[in-house]
Design a protein around this motif. Sequence first.
Motif, PDB file in Angstrom:
ATOM      1  N   LEU A  42       0.832  -1.198   0.000  1.00  0.00           N
ATOM      2  CA  LEU A  42       0.000   0.000   0.000  1.00  0.00           C
ATOM      3  C   LEU A  42       0.870   1.252   0.000  1.00  0.00           C
ATOM      4  CD1 LEU A  42      -2.772   1.356   0.162  1.00  0.00           C
ATOM      5  CD2 LEU A  42      -2.617   1.211   2.667  1.00  0.00           C
ATOM      6  N   ALA A  43       1.985   1.203   0.713  1.00  0.00           N
ATOM      7  CA  ALA A  43       2.884   2.361   0.745  1.00  0.00           C
ATOM      8  C   ALA A  43       3.394   2.675  -0.663  1.00  0.00           C
ATOM      9  CB  ALA A  43       4.053   2.099   1.688  1.00  0.00           C
ATOM     10  N   LEU A  44       3.720   1.612  -1.410  1.00  0.00           N
ATOM     11  CA  LEU A  44       4.208   1.815  -2.772  1.00  0.00           C
ATOM     12  C   LEU A  44       3.084   2.326  -3.676  1.00  0.00           C
ATOM     13  CD1 LEU A  44       6.847   1.539  -4.282  1.00  0.00           C
ATOM     14  CD2 LEU A  44       6.189  -0.781  -4.943  1.00  0.00           C
ATOM     15  N   LEU A  45       1.875   1.805  -3.498  1.00  0.00           N
ATOM     16  CA  LEU A  45       0.739   2.295  -4.272  1.00  0.00           C
ATOM     17  C   LEU A  45       0.397   3.734  -3.882  1.00  0.00           C
ATOM     18  CD1 LEU A  45      -1.609  -0.834  -4.369  1.00  0.00           C
ATOM     19  CD2 LEU A  45      -0.326   0.180  -6.266  1.00  0.00           C
ATOM     20  N   SER A  46       0.566   4.052  -2.595  1.00  0.00           N
ATOM     21  CA  SER A  46       0.371   5.431  -2.137  1.00  0.00           C
ATOM     22  C   SER A  46       1.358   6.357  -2.836  1.00  0.00           C
ATOM     23  CB  SER A  46       0.565   5.513  -0.619  1.00  0.00           C
ATOM     24  OG  SER A  46       0.606   6.850  -0.184  1.00  0.00           O
ATOM     25  N   ASP A  47       2.604   5.897  -2.903  1.00  0.00           N
ATOM     26  CA  ASP A  47       3.632   6.685  -3.594  1.00  0.00           C
ATOM     27  C   ASP A  47       3.299   6.806  -5.078  1.00  0.00           C
ATOM     28  OD1 ASP A  47       6.068   8.124  -3.397  1.00  0.00           O
ATOM     29  OD2 ASP A  47       7.119   6.457  -4.338  1.00  0.00           O
ATOM     30  N   ALA A  48       2.769   5.731  -5.672  1.00  0.00           N
ATOM     31  CA  ALA A  48       2.389   5.762  -7.081  1.00  0.00           C
ATOM     32  C   ALA A  48       1.226   6.729  -7.310  1.00  0.00           C
ATOM     33  CB  ALA A  48       1.994   4.360  -7.547  1.00  0.00           C
ATOM     34  N   ALA A  49       0.292   6.771  -6.360  1.00  0.00           N
ATOM     35  CA  ALA A  49      -0.837   7.696  -6.475  1.00  0.00           C
ATOM     36  C   ALA A  49      -0.346   9.135  -6.466  1.00  0.00           C
ATOM     37  CB  ALA A  49      -1.824   7.457  -5.336  1.00  0.00           C
ATOM     38  N   LEU A 103      -5.502   7.118   3.328  1.00  0.00           N
ATOM     39  CA  LEU A 103      -5.772   7.007   4.772  1.00  0.00           C
ATOM     40  C   LEU A 103      -6.898   6.011   5.028  1.00  0.00           C
ATOM     41  CD1 LEU A 103      -5.535  10.769   5.844  1.00  0.00           C
ATOM     42  CD2 LEU A 103      -3.865   8.964   6.280  1.00  0.00           C
ATOM     43  N   TRP A 104      -7.932   6.056   4.205  1.00  0.00           N
ATOM     44  CA  TRP A 104      -9.055   5.128   4.355  1.00  0.00           C
ATOM     45  C   TRP A 104      -8.613   3.684   4.098  1.00  0.00           C
ATOM     46  CZ3 TRP A 104     -13.826   4.886   6.230  1.00  0.00           C
ATOM     47  CH2 TRP A 104     -14.659   3.838   5.823  1.00  0.00           C
ATOM     48  N   GLU A 105      -7.837   3.469   3.052  1.00  0.00           N
ATOM     49  CA  GLU A 105      -7.352   2.136   2.718  1.00  0.00           C
ATOM     50  C   GLU A 105      -6.442   1.591   3.809  1.00  0.00           C
ATOM     51  OE1 GLU A 105      -6.978  -1.305   0.327  1.00  0.00           O
ATOM     52  OE2 GLU A 105      -8.369   0.395   0.197  1.00  0.00           O
ATOM     53  N   ALA A 106      -5.659   2.478   4.425  1.00  0.00           N
ATOM     54  CA  ALA A 106      -4.721   2.052   5.468  1.00  0.00           C
ATOM     55  C   ALA A 106      -5.449   1.514   6.691  1.00  0.00           C
ATOM     56  CB  ALA A 106      -3.827   3.218   5.869  1.00  0.00           C
ATOM     57  N   ILE A 107      -6.641   2.051   6.991  1.00  0.00           N
ATOM     58  CA  ILE A 107      -7.406   1.588   8.159  1.00  0.00           C
ATOM     59  C   ILE A 107      -7.680   0.091   8.055  1.00  0.00           C
ATOM     60  CG2 ILE A 107      -9.628   1.753   9.350  1.00  0.00           C
ATOM     61  CD1 ILE A 107      -9.675   4.728   8.624  1.00  0.00           C
ATOM     62  N   GLY A 108      -8.093  -0.355   6.857  1.00  0.00           N
ATOM     63  CA  GLY A 108      -8.363  -1.772   6.662  1.00  0.00           C
ATOM     64  C   GLY A 108      -7.113  -2.627   6.806  1.00  0.00           C
ATOM     65  N   ARG A 109      -5.976  -2.112   6.381  1.00  0.00           N
ATOM     66  CA  ARG A 109      -4.734  -2.888   6.453  1.00  0.00           C
ATOM     67  C   ARG A 109      -4.178  -2.960   7.866  1.00  0.00           C
ATOM     68  NH1 ARG A 109      -1.155  -3.385   1.109  1.00  0.00           N
ATOM     69  NH2 ARG A 109      -2.848  -3.434  -0.406  1.00  0.00           N
ATOM     70  N   PHE A 110      -4.567  -2.010   8.706  1.00  0.00           N
ATOM     71  CA  PHE A 110      -4.146  -2.107  10.110  1.00  0.00           C
ATOM     72  C   PHE A 110      -4.810  -3.308  10.784  1.00  0.00           C
ATOM     73  CE2 PHE A 110      -3.021   2.545  10.050  1.00  0.00           C
ATOM     74  CZ  PHE A 110      -1.686   2.356  10.390  1.00  0.00           C
ATOM     75  N   ARG A 111      -6.042  -3.598  10.378  1.00  0.00           N
ATOM     76  CA  ARG A 111      -6.762  -4.739  10.961  1.00  0.00           C
ATOM     77  C   ARG A 111      -6.167  -6.070  10.488  1.00  0.00           C
ATOM     78  NH1 ARG A 111     -11.466  -1.744   9.023  1.00  0.00           N
ATOM     79  NH2 ARG A 111     -12.309  -0.432  10.700  1.00  0.00           N
ATOM     80  N   GLU A 112      -5.876  -6.133   9.194  1.00  0.00           N
ATOM     81  CA  GLU A 112      -5.337  -7.372   8.624  1.00  0.00           C
ATOM     82  C   GLU A 112      -4.160  -7.043   7.710  1.00  0.00           C
ATOM     83  OE1 GLU A 112      -8.287  -9.706   6.708  1.00  0.00           O
ATOM     84  OE2 GLU A 112      -9.743  -9.513   8.331  1.00  0.00           O
ATOM     85  N   PRO A 113      -2.974  -6.868   8.275  1.00  0.00           N
ATOM     86  CA  PRO A 113      -1.794  -6.541   7.453  1.00  0.00           C
ATOM     87  C   PRO A 113      -1.487  -7.670   6.469  1.00  0.00           C
ATOM     88  CG  PRO A 113      -1.365  -6.148   9.787  1.00  0.00           C
ATOM     89  CD  PRO A 113      -2.653  -6.913   9.710  1.00  0.00           C
ATOM     90  N   PRO A 114      -1.433  -7.381   5.170  1.00  0.00           N
ATOM     91  CA  PRO A 114      -1.159  -8.422   4.172  1.00  0.00           C
ATOM     92  C   PRO A 114       0.347  -8.673   4.038  1.00  0.00           C
ATOM     93  CG  PRO A 114      -1.514  -6.337   3.085  1.00  0.00           C
ATOM     94  CD  PRO A 114      -1.703  -6.079   4.549  1.00  0.00           C
ATOM     95  N   ASP A 182       3.922  -1.059   6.647  1.00  0.00           N
ATOM     96  CA  ASP A 182       3.509  -0.585   5.320  1.00  0.00           C
ATOM     97  C   ASP A 182       2.358   0.428   5.401  1.00  0.00           C
ATOM     98  OD1 ASP A 182       3.579  -0.804   2.317  1.00  0.00           O
ATOM     99  OD2 ASP A 182       1.563  -1.592   2.673  1.00  0.00           O
ATOM    100  N   PRO A 183       1.218   0.115   6.050  1.00  0.00           N
ATOM    101  CA  PRO A 183       0.164   1.126   6.156  1.00  0.00           C
ATOM    102  C   PRO A 183       0.554   2.310   7.044  1.00  0.00           C
ATOM    103  CG  PRO A 183      -0.438  -0.837   7.391  1.00  0.00           C
ATOM    104  CD  PRO A 183       0.764  -1.196   6.574  1.00  0.00           C
ATOM    105  N   ILE A 184       1.427   2.102   8.012  1.00  0.00           N
ATOM    106  CA  ILE A 184       1.883   3.209   8.860  1.00  0.00           C
ATOM    107  C   ILE A 184       2.603   4.253   7.998  1.00  0.00           C
ATOM    108  CG2 ILE A 184       3.521   3.877  10.671  1.00  0.00           C
ATOM    109  CD1 ILE A 184       2.848   1.277  12.099  1.00  0.00           C
ATOM    110  N   ILE A 185       3.498   3.767   7.128  1.00  0.00           N
ATOM    111  CA  ILE A 185       4.221   4.675   6.232  1.00  0.00           C
ATOM    112  C   ILE A 185       3.242   5.412   5.316  1.00  0.00           C
ATOM    113  CG2 ILE A 185       5.845   4.801   4.307  1.00  0.00           C
ATOM    114  CD1 ILE A 185       7.215   4.378   6.965  1.00  0.00           C
TER     115      ILE A 185
END
Length: 297
Positions: A42-49, A103-114, A182-185
Amino acid sequence: MGAGHDHGTGEIKHEKPLWIAFGLTAVFLVAEVIGGLVTNSLALLSDAAHMATDVFALAISLFAVRLSRRPPDAKRTYGYARMEAIGAMINGVLLFVVAFYILWEAIGRFREPPEVASTGMLVIAALGLLVNLVSMRLLKAGSGQSLNVKGAYLEVWADMLGSVGVILGAVIIKITGWTVVDPIIAVLIGLWVLPRTWTLLREAGQVLMQGVPQGVDMAALRTALEEVPGVAEIHDLHVWALGSKEPVLTAHLVLGGAVQPDVVREAAADLLATRFHIGHATLQVEAQACDSHGGHA
């Protein structure tokens, strides 16, 4: 009386660096999106966005530079100088949308880090950092002269920090296996971008709302004009900007005593140009104060 009627043509000199930065960023954007999907970062996709908004920002900047070459016409007597503020506003809104989505996407990844492929994440982020640094170098000079280029520079700057964050996250994941990094970053990147995006939107909004340009002290300007020999009173004083670096002034000067109107007007115009760097001034001189609501321009 007007002087220095340059409606945005100064931006043309920034076109070549913008084209180079645009090409580099657009090419790498494709690689980063593919890399983010393959590594599941997600961090890399965030950077890509953010890099996608860089591409859009650079495209808007180039479009504004091209439009600035068009001369004023019967429908647009000031030309297209406002395009840089419009482009900055569009880029700012886009950045807000991207930041909130991450930020919204990161919330879901905090629950279940892939699971995250940290090695691929690290390599792609390092290449992205290199592209960002080159683009920043190209845009740095223009960022201090144009709100349009400043918007693009800010987005590249944010993306550069995003690449640094992704690299740091990849190293931590590789060493510790803590995929929650990853979602923290991603969240940290979003939180860093938001206040700077607000600043850009505020500056663009100030231009579009015909607010007083940054750095112009209205009280000092009024006092200086009132001290011009032959000026008894100032009214209908307005200062705004066509673009980020092109202040425009209109004012009515009420004359006092037996003075020559042209001499007073020339003295006021010279004062505005030399002391306040306002080269485009329209000054109306009057023997007595007019009714400012009676249709005087």
